[in-house]
Each structure stands twice: as structure tokens, then as C-alpha cells.
Design an enzyme around this catalytic site. Structure first.
Site, PDB file in Angstrom:
ATOM      1  N   ARG A 108     -41.101  -0.458   9.859  1.00  0.00           N
ATOM      2  CA  ARG A 108     -39.943   0.350   9.451  1.00  0.00           C
ATOM      3  C   ARG A 108     -40.328   1.042   8.157  1.00  0.00           C
ATOM      4  O   ARG A 108     -40.692   0.382   7.180  1.00  0.00           O
ATOM      5  CB  ARG A 108     -38.709  -0.532   9.242  1.00  0.00           C
ATOM      6  CG  ARG A 108     -37.594   0.188   8.504  1.00  0.00           C
ATOM      7  CD  ARG A 108     -36.286  -0.557   8.481  1.00  0.00           C
ATOM      8  NE  ARG A 108     -35.639  -0.501   9.783  1.00  0.00           N
ATOM      9  CZ  ARG A 108     -34.343  -0.760   9.991  1.00  0.00           C
ATOM     10  NH1 ARG A 108     -33.567  -1.101   8.978  1.00  0.00           N
ATOM     11  NH2 ARG A 108     -33.837  -0.693  11.198  1.00  0.00           N
ATOM     12  N   HIS A 135     -35.095   6.477  15.595  1.00  0.00           N
ATOM     13  CA  HIS A 135     -34.823   5.031  15.701  1.00  0.00           C
ATOM     14  C   HIS A 135     -34.770   4.661  17.189  1.00  0.00           C
ATOM     15  O   HIS A 135     -33.726   4.293  17.726  1.00  0.00           O
ATOM     16  CB  HIS A 135     -33.495   4.718  15.014  1.00  0.00           C
ATOM     17  CG  HIS A 135     -33.283   3.269  14.702  1.00  0.00           C
ATOM     18  ND1 HIS A 135     -34.224   2.289  14.963  1.00  0.00           N
ATOM     19  CD2 HIS A 135     -32.219   2.627  14.129  1.00  0.00           C
ATOM     20  CE1 HIS A 135     -33.747   1.118  14.568  1.00  0.00           C
ATOM     21  NE2 HIS A 135     -32.549   1.297  14.063  1.00  0.00           N
ATOM     22  N   GLN A 138     -33.187   1.320  18.577  1.00  0.00           N
ATOM     23  CA  GLN A 138     -31.726   1.293  18.561  1.00  0.00           C
ATOM     24  C   GLN A 138     -31.161   1.915  19.839  1.00  0.00           C
ATOM     25  O   GLN A 138     -30.224   1.383  20.446  1.00  0.00           O
ATOM     26  CB  GLN A 138     -31.200   2.063  17.338  1.00  0.00           C
ATOM     27  CG  GLN A 138     -29.691   2.110  17.253  1.00  0.00           C
ATOM     28  CD  GLN A 138     -29.085   0.741  17.029  1.00  0.00           C
ATOM     29  OE1 GLN A 138     -29.492   0.033  16.121  1.00  0.00           O
ATOM     30  NE2 GLN A 138     -28.114   0.344  17.851  1.00  0.00           N
ATOM     31  N   ASP A 223     -22.518   6.878  12.732  1.00  0.00           N
ATOM     32  CA  ASP A 223     -23.443   6.078  11.915  1.00  0.00           C
ATOM     33  C   ASP A 223     -23.057   6.318  10.461  1.00  0.00           C
ATOM     34  O   ASP A 223     -22.290   7.245  10.149  1.00  0.00           O
ATOM     35  CB  ASP A 223     -24.892   6.544  12.203  1.00  0.00           C
ATOM     36  CG  ASP A 223     -25.949   5.714  11.492  1.00  0.00           C
ATOM     37  OD1 ASP A 223     -25.621   4.637  10.959  1.00  0.00           O
ATOM     38  OD2 ASP A 223     -27.123   6.162  11.465  1.00  0.00           O
ATOM     39  N   CYS A 262     -24.630   1.883  15.323  1.00  0.00           N
ATOM     40  CA  CYS A 262     -25.840   1.053  15.206  1.00  0.00           C
ATOM     41  C   CYS A 262     -25.696  -0.027  14.157  1.00  0.00           C
ATOM     42  O   CYS A 262     -26.424  -1.023  14.214  1.00  0.00           O
ATOM     43  CB  CYS A 262     -27.049   1.938  14.925  1.00  0.00           C
ATOM     44  SG  CYS A 262     -26.995   2.772  13.324  1.00  0.00           S
ATOM     45  N   ARG A 290     -29.981  -5.376  20.785  1.00  0.00           N
ATOM     46  CA  ARG A 290     -31.258  -5.077  20.111  1.00  0.00           C
ATOM     47  C   ARG A 290     -32.305  -6.116  20.522  1.00  0.00           C
ATOM     48  O   ARG A 290     -33.456  -5.796  20.758  1.00  0.00           O
ATOM     49  CB  ARG A 290     -31.059  -5.088  18.589  1.00  0.00           C
ATOM     50  CG  ARG A 290     -30.182  -3.971  18.039  1.00  0.00           C
ATOM     51  CD  ARG A 290     -30.812  -2.606  18.211  1.00  0.00           C
ATOM     52  NE  ARG A 290     -32.127  -2.529  17.618  1.00  0.00           N
ATOM     53  CZ  ARG A 290     -32.379  -2.290  16.327  1.00  0.00           C
ATOM     54  NH1 ARG A 290     -31.383  -2.047  15.503  1.00  0.00           N
ATOM     55  NH2 ARG A 290     -33.621  -2.239  15.868  1.00  0.00           N
TER      56      ARG A 290
HETATM   57  N1   CP Z   1     -29.187  -0.893  13.331  1.00  0.00           N
HETATM   58  C1   CP Z   1     -30.216  -1.345  12.590  1.00  0.00           C
HETATM   59  O1   CP Z   1     -31.354  -0.921  12.716  1.00  0.00           O
HETATM   60  O2   CP Z   1     -29.859  -2.330  11.709  1.00  0.00           O
HETATM   61  P1   CP Z   1     -30.762  -2.933  10.547  1.00  0.00           P
HETATM   62  O3   CP Z   1     -30.942  -1.852   9.511  1.00  0.00           O
HETATM   63  O4   CP Z   1     -29.982  -4.096  10.013  1.00  0.00           O
HETATM   64  O5   CP Z   1     -32.087  -3.340  11.115  1.00  0.00           O
HETATM   65  N1  NVA Z   2     -29.249   6.189   9.868  1.00  0.00           N
HETATM   66  C1  NVA Z   2     -29.335   4.870   9.292  1.00  0.00           C
HETATM   67  C2  NVA Z   2     -29.560   3.845  10.350  1.00  0.00           C
HETATM   68  C3  NVA Z   2     -29.602   2.433   9.858  1.00  0.00           C
HETATM   69  C4  NVA Z   2     -29.894   1.435  10.931  1.00  0.00           C
HETATM   70  C5  NVA Z   2     -30.436   4.836   8.246  1.00  0.00           C
HETATM   71  O1  NVA Z   2     -31.499   5.426   8.478  1.00  0.00           O
HETATM   72  O2  NVA Z   2     -30.229   4.226   7.203  1.00  0.00           O
END
Ligand code: CP
Ligand code: NVA
Length: 305
Positions: A108, A135, A138, A223, A262, A290
Site C-alpha cells: 500500500r 484500489h 476493494q 467514500d 469502503c 475483503r
Molecule cells: N477500505 C480499506 O482499504 O480500509 P483500510 O484503509 O482500513 O485498509
Molecule cells: N480513498 C480512500 C480510501 C481508503 C480505503 C483513501 O485513499 O484514503
């Protein structure tokens, strides 16, 4: 050829469908089991997944960790800041080093180019656990949740409200691959790029008002208005407020429409309590999925699907 899951397109329509079928079947096969019990066939026994986090995570971190355990493998979870990566060691060198120790890497990161570089230099599968651009994991869980709710993907209408961000980009890509429409309503200045809309292969579009997006929708998605690493600006929050998912907005979607997010959520910003905690919300199932969807992603990366 090493299989990487950097975006949904890497798996393609058939690969995604096969993963969704596998995720749903495996979830059903272990219903009611203790979470830590390994699946009967332990398909990834002996495999180790390394996870590298440059950004915070709850769901991705725990669901991937449990996914590899349930498949019979083990994990190593690292925060980039405590690795030499955090002191400037290159992604290319990190990719080569980790490839000598583990069987797959999930990362990530803030910059999508880093997952591309990780995949370029790794000799084991690399999985995108969220970047600034997308993502995909997700959206695998979102599609599983939609199918479990009884919808078919072809012909579905998904409405997106709010920020034109990484999650929307992957939903649009999913629409293009799986044959559903994505209608996004985002304020001026926060709309998805033309390139992201093009991921929808003609099925994704941006409309002017939240109501236009919601009318006729089967699924309403939103989101956080401020993604990780993005500036917290009052001007942005003010621009987003008309795009909040409210009960009135849900009422303009199809009867029986469902709500997805998400998570993490900012109640009172992108969505009101009555919707996210209401009868149309599938967020807890979506979050659990997930785990199930990523088990399928892992199996796909190892050529088992
Ligand atoms: N939705 C998601 O990716 O959550 P986290 O940031 O907690 O991993
Ligand atoms: N759009 C958000 C998603 C988090 C899971 C971010 O990138 O922070």
C-alpha cells in the site's frame, strides 16, 4: 509468467469472474468456522505473504493477514517507515530482496508508480493494496457483495457520489470489464480524470447533480472526501456537502437499492448515520468480503484460479 494484481485489468473479465465465484464458494464452505481455522484444502500451505504499508490500514492489513492464514500460509506485516525503504532504499532493491524471502508481496503506497516498479523488479506476485490511483482489492470485495445481494453485474447501474478518487477509478475500471454502468456525481474540481473515466470503456460517465447520478441506480457508493495523503481543506468539504448521501438521495435510487462504502467512514460528511446504519447499507458484509475476495486474489496470483 509471474502474475501481478496491480489493477483489475491484470486479471481481465474472465479472471475477475472466476475469482468472484471462488470467493463466494470458499466463504460458504467455511461458514461458521473459527476465523483462524485453515480451509480444508490449505491451497497456499507453505507460502508467505509480505505486506508493506506506507499508509494506515485496518481492513486491508487484517483481511490480507487472515486471508493468507486461512489459505494455509503465513504473513510478515511491515510499516514502510520501520523498513530501510523509509530511509530511502529503493523500491527496486526492496523488490529483489523481498523476492528472495517470501512468495508474494502486497504493498500500500502513495504513488502508483511504486507498485509498478515493485512488480517490475520482484520475481514473485505483487498486489496493489491501494495507491493514489486505484484500489482494486476493494472493488473485488464490492463486486462480491453486490453479487451476494442478488444483483447481476451486467446491466447494473452504480452511482458514485463525492470525491473523484482512487476507489472511483477502480469502480469505473470494473464497470468496463464486467459490463455495468458507473454514473459519478462529483463537484467541479474534484471530478475523475478523463483517463479514469476511459477505464470504464464507455460505461462510466460524470453527471452534474447527485440526483442525476442516483436516479435509477441499483447501488449507491461514496467514500471519504479527503483521502489519505490529501490536504484537509475546508473549501473541499464545503464543495462536497451537496454530494452527501442522505435518505432523500437514497429514495431517488431504485427501490431496493443498496449502499456501499469502503470505509473508514466520516459520518455526517459523505454519508449520514441513517443511511450508513440503515437497512439499505451493506457495509459490514462489504468489509468482511475483503477477506474472502482477497483469498481469491491470492489464489489467482499463484495460478490456482
Ligand atoms: N477500505 C480499506 O482499504 O480500509 P483500510 O484503509 O482500513 O485498509
Ligand atoms: N480513498 C480512500 C480510501 C481508503 C480505503 C483513501 O485513499 O484514503
Amino acid at each position: 509468467m509471474t502474475r501481478h494484481f496491480l489493477d483489475l485489468t491484470d486479471a481481465g473479465t474472465a479472471g475477475i469472474q472466476a475469482m468472484l465465484d471462488d470467493a463466494i464458494a470458499r466463504k460458504q464452505a467455511r461458514a461458521g468456522w473459527p476465523k483462524g481455522k485453515v480451509d480444508a484444502d490449505a491451497p497456499l500451505a507453505g507460502r508467505v505473504l509480505a505486506m508493506v504499508f506506507e499508509k494506515n490500514s485496518t481492513r486491508t492489513r487484517v483481511s490480507f493477514d487472515m486471508a493468507i492464514r486461512q489459505l494455509g500460509g503465513t504473513s510478515i506485516v511491515m510499516d514502510a517507515g520501520s523498513m530501510q525503504l523509509g530511509r530511502g532504499e529503493s523500491i527496486a532493491d526492496t523488490a529483489r530482496i523481498l523476492s528472495g524471502y517470501v512468495d508474494a508481496i502486497m504493498i500500500r503506497t502513495d504513488d502508483h508508480q511504486k507498485v509498478v516498479d515493485m512488480a517490475k523488479y520482484a520475481s514473485v506476485p505483487v498486489i496493489n493494496g491501494l495507491t493514489d490511483a486505484s484500489h482494486p482489492c476493494q472493488i473485488m470485495a464490492d463486486m462480491e457483495t453486490i453479487l451476494e445481494a442478488g444483483f447481476a453485474l451486467p446491466g447494473l447501474r452504480v452511482a458514485w457520489l463525492g470525491d473523484g478518487n482512487n476507489v472511483l477509478a477502480s469502480i469505473m475500471e470494473a464497470g468496463g470489464l464486467m459490463g455495468f454502468d458507473v454514473v459519478a456525481a462529483c463537484p467541479q474540481g474534484y471530478q475523475p480524470s478523463d483517463a479514469d473515466v476511459a477505464r470504464g470503456k464507455g460505461r462510466a460517465r460524470v453527471v452534474g447533480t447527485p440526483r442525476e447520478a442516483a436516479e435509477g441506480a441499483d447501488i449507491i457508493v461514496t467514500d471519504s472526501w479527503i483521502s489519505m495523503g490529501r490536504a484537509h481543506a475546508e473549501t473541499k468539504l464545503a464543495a462536497m456537502m451537496p454530494f452527501q448521501v442522505t435518505e432523500a438521495l437514497m429514495a431517488s435510487a431504485k427501490p431496493g437499492a443498496k449502499f456501499l462504502h469502503c470505509l473508514p467512514a466520516h459520518r455526517g460528511e459523505e454519508v449520514v448515520d441513517a443511511v450508513i446504519d440503515g437497512p439499505q447499507s451493506l457495509i459490514w458484509q462489504e468489509a468482511e468480503n475483503r477477506l474472502h475476495a482477497q483469498k481469491a486474489v491470492l489464489r489467482w496470483c499463484f495460478g490456482q484460479i
